[in-house]
Design an enzyme around this catalytic site. Structure first.
Site, mmCIF file in Angstrom:
data_model
loop_
_atom_site.group_PDB
_atom_site.id
_atom_site.type_symbol
_atom_site.label_atom_id
_atom_site.label_comp_id
_atom_site.label_asym_id
_atom_site.label_seq_id
_atom_site.Cartn_x
_atom_site.Cartn_y
_atom_site.Cartn_z
ATOM 1 N N LYS A 174 0.476 -1.074 0.053
ATOM 2 C CA LYS A 174 -0.014 0.124 0.086
ATOM 3 C C LYS A 174 0.798 1.130 -0.357
ATOM 4 C CE LYS A 174 -4.041 -1.681 -0.234
ATOM 5 N NZ LYS A 174 -5.057 -1.950 1.386
ATOM 6 N N ARG A 209 -4.159 -10.178 3.349
ATOM 7 C CA ARG A 209 -4.217 -10.116 2.040
ATOM 8 C C ARG A 209 -2.573 -10.288 1.273
ATOM 9 N NH1 ARG A 209 -6.290 -7.387 -2.596
ATOM 10 N NH2 ARG A 209 -7.228 -8.708 -4.201
#
Length: 228
Positions: A174, A209
């Site tokens: 991210k 994930r």
């Protein structure tokens, strides 16, 4: 991914990164459904990442075991599509839409507000007939959240766990990790992604994930052996 140790394969045909354009139902169907059929036929556990009820229904028919929705099944017909089967559901929090969600995200208390929203969506699912044991909550790191919001959610992940459902953490590669490390290229954030995954596991996350499966699996193996 299976060879590297993935327990679940998450298949998606529409990017939900900040600023991503929408994909038509037909294009998403073409990208997703044949692959789901092939993976299920090979015996793999498949999750389908979609916000479209039509794709959810077709993926379930194709054998998907999980529907992973960034909109927490808020689209008309989404809850019903999942309630009619025995699939697991991942309910994610997102402020706004992918195209604009990072414009100016704001919360008075991000952990409380995310928790309230996810609990409300879980109750909607239960009312529709989705058993509590089929529901997983995802705080949605990076989806309508600043660096400070993402860090607060991680530090206080136990508060989301206390809602009574398993928590999924999706920190992998991210942008916030790039902001924290100075790594501007997503593929160079492997170490940061693993560290973030372990931080979430330490606070109660049941599912992580990730893109870099082998590195994460190795870290988790050592983590468990050392009793951390």
């Amino acid at each position: 991914l299976i060879y590297e140790g993935a327990a679940i394969l998450d298949v998606g045909g529409e990017s939900t990164r900040p600023g991503a354009p929408e994909v038509s139902v037909d294009d998403e169907r073409t990208r997703v459904i044949p692959l789901v059929i092939e993976l299920v036929n090979r015996g793999y556990c498949v999750s389908v990442d979609t916000r479209k009820p039509e794709i959810m229904a077709e993926a379930i028919t194709a054998g998907a075991a999980i529907i992973n929705d960034v909109m927490a099944l808020a689209a008309p017909g989404a809850v019903e599509a999942c309630a009619a089967s025995n699939v697991g559901v991942v309910l994610m929090h997102m402020q706004g839409q992918p195209g604009t969600m990072q414009a100016a995200p704001y919360y008075d208390d991000v952990v409380r507000e995310v928790g309230d929203y996810l609990l409300e969506r879980a109750r909607v699912c239960e009312t529709a007939g989705i058993a509590p044991g089929r529901i997983v909550l995802d705080p949605g790191f990076g989806f309508g959240k600043t660096v400070e919001h993402n860090l607060a959610l991680t530090r206080r992940l136990g508060e989301l766990k206390s809602l009574g459902y398993p928590v999924l953490a999706g920190w992998s590669r991210k942008r916030t990790l790039g902001d924290l490390t100075g790594r501007t290229v997503a593929a160079e954030r492997v170490s940061a992604s693993v560290a973030a995954a372990l931080a979430c596991v330490a606070r109660g996350a049941r599912i992580v994930r990730v893109h870099d499966v082998a590195a994460t699996v190795d870290a988790l193996k050592v983590w468990r052996v050392m009793g951390l």
